[in-house]
Design an enzyme around this catalytic site. Structure first.
Site, PDB file in Angstrom:
ATOM      1  N   ASP A  84      44.540 -60.097 -23.502  1.00 45.83           N
ATOM      2  CA  ASP A  84      45.878 -60.193 -24.086  1.00 45.83           C
ATOM      3  C   ASP A  84      46.422 -61.595 -23.835  1.00 45.83           C
ATOM      4  O   ASP A  84      46.367 -62.088 -22.709  1.00 45.83           O
ATOM      5  CB  ASP A  84      46.819 -59.173 -23.435  1.00 45.83           C
TER       6      ASP A  84
ATOM      7  N   ASP B 122      44.559 -48.054 -34.565  1.00 45.76           N
ATOM      8  CA  ASP B 122      45.027 -47.252 -33.435  1.00 45.76           C
ATOM      9  C   ASP B 122      45.158 -45.826 -33.916  1.00 45.76           C
ATOM     10  O   ASP B 122      45.853 -45.553 -34.904  1.00 45.76           O
ATOM     11  CB  ASP B 122      46.385 -47.764 -32.941  1.00 45.76           C
TER      12      ASP B 122
END
Lengths: 257, 199
Positions: free
Chosen positions: A11, A130
């Site tokens: 990230d 997702d």
């Protein structure tokens, strides 16, 4: 024979690698290039950089760090987060990324997938999904999952979206199974098998890795091409050299370093 | 040594430039015939499609330039495919520096297209371009089209069928994989290309 890929996901926020604590307080983990090279040295086959500041804030990716990574890294990498048009994608690819990954923007405007495939070739275009199992037993997609306050639930079945994304020009699918994400009890084999059956392009599993056996299981039982993980690598719970040795000993084809 | 990277709009040109810089070489990006002809080494990188890159070479008036080169030329990925006579991708006539055709890879049971990831090289004959390589070394591939294994093939790879992973005929060379993203093996191939004696 094609090797199964081990893919750490980093990230990124403001050019630094961060670790999220319950989505909110981000802990600085270090310089992006240093961490990328460390994973390369350990035997990562590919890296994904997820720009977590991009989508929720409606910003696009800052390209300067993409160039810094490309100058030093000699394995492929993919950039995700905040790419919602061809021009932004072009900037990221020209800065040196090998692939770009789109998630929420692709669901908001599916034609984006085709535009990117037309401009850069399907091999550059990764569609991230997702997915969560809803009470009626169906897997459905979620968008804007980076921010719990903004998460949305379009009424789209995951399996339908997998088929549609390929038809539009996705060259790879990354399936993040939200029910298993962060729990470290293994990848969602059942869902990944179902998606695999609908997927003729490479498929990467995401969400749930906790130990080396989970990687073996997802490669063997769901026949995925790659396995992505974040926290088990960052926290040192699973080390890549040991993981690859484990897989090799059990007959899973992995890259020699 | 003057190393020229042919700028035909390939998306990976920056990555190839960085790979050469890591070897201590600063390449010149060029899209004009004179600069390319004056080089000691010419590299034709390529991401996107055969038709796109060929179209761009034609617009730039570089087709005959590339055909007439005598110095070592290395095509990478689509750049290698263009060395052949023809690509099935959009039915594209190519440079014709090597005999043969480029065909689409077929998806099948356990065989996904695009062919994306690290695959093993099978060395087919000894060649200076692959000095230091061992049979079974991995290289990074991303492509949906490939050339058949033929006389000029120095390494092959299997994905469904076997296809050409590296080729050489005299000073015309190619790598279907991406040396700029193939870690140590990729750096070795580029270093070999820079160091070899022209034939």
């Amino acid at each position: 024979m094609l090797a199964r890929r081990i893919i750490p996901c980093l990230d990124v926020r403001d050019g630094r690698v961060v670790k999220g604590v319950r989505f909110r307080d981000h802990v600085d983990m270090g310089d992006i290039v240093e961490l990328a090279l460390r994973y390369r040295d350990e035997g990562a086959d590919e890296l994904v950089f997820y720009d977590i500041s991009a989508t929720p804030q409606g910003r696009s990716v800052d390209r300067s760090w993409v160039e810094r990574v490309s100058a030093r890294l000699d394995i492929p990498f993919c950039v995700a987060g905040g790419i919602r048009d061809v021009e932004t994608a072009r900037g990221v690819l020209h800065a040196g990324a090998d692939k770009i990954s789109i998630n929420s923007p692709a669901l908001e405007r599916p034609a984006l997938i085709g535009e990117l495939a037309e401009a850069f070739g399907v091999q550059c275009v990764v569609v991230g999904i997702d997915s969560i199992r809803e009470p009626d037993g169906e897997w459905r997609v979620r968008t804007h999952t980076g921010d719990p306050d903004r998460m949305r639930a379009p009424r789209v079945r995951t399996l339908d979206w997998v088929v549609e994304a390929q038809r539009l020009g996705a060259g790879e699918i990354v399936l993040n199974c939200m029910d298993s994400d962060g729990v470290r009890r293994g990848y969602d084999i059942e869902q990944l098998r179902a998606v695999r059956a609908q997927c003729t392009v490479p498929l990467v599993a995401s969400g749930g890795a906790g130990e080396p056996g989970h990687f073996e299981a997802v490669f063997r039982e769901a026949d995925v091409d790659g396995a992505l993980a974040a926290s088990v690598f960052h926290g040192g719970k699973v080390r890549i050299p040991g993981l690859k040795r484990f897989l090799r000993e059990r007959g899973v084809e992995v890259r020699n370093d | 040594m003057r190393v020229v990277l042919v700028d035909a709009g390939g998306g990976n040109i920056g990555s190839v430039r960085y790979a050469l810089q890591r070897l201590g070489v600063e390449p010149v990006l060029a899209s004009d015939a004179d600069t390319i002809r004056a080089a000691d080494r010419v590299i034709l990188p390529g991401v996107s499609t055969a038709a796109t890159v060929m179209g761009r070479l034609r617009e730039l008036g570089l087709v005959e330039t590339l055909r007439g080169l005598r110095q070592p030329l290395l095509g990478v990925c689509v750049g290698m495919q263009l060395l052949f006579e023809h690509s099935e991708e959009d039915d594209t006539p190519c440079l014709g520096l090597l005999p043969g055709r480029v065909r689409r890879l077929q998806a099948g049971e356990g065989v996904r297209v695009p062919h994306m990831g690290w695959n093993r090289l099978r060395l087919l004959r000894e060649d200076a371009l692959l000095a230091g390589f061992a049979d079974g070394d991995h290289a990074y591939f991303v492509h949906s089209y490939a050339a058949d294994v033929a006389a000029d093939c120095i390494a092959g790879t299997v994905h469904g069928r076997e296809f050409a992973a590296a080729v050489r005929r005299g000073n015309v060379m190619g790598a279907q994989f991406h040396p700029e993203r193939s870690a140590a093996a990729g750096a070795r191939l580029l270093a070999n290309f820079l160091q070899m004696d022209p034939s």
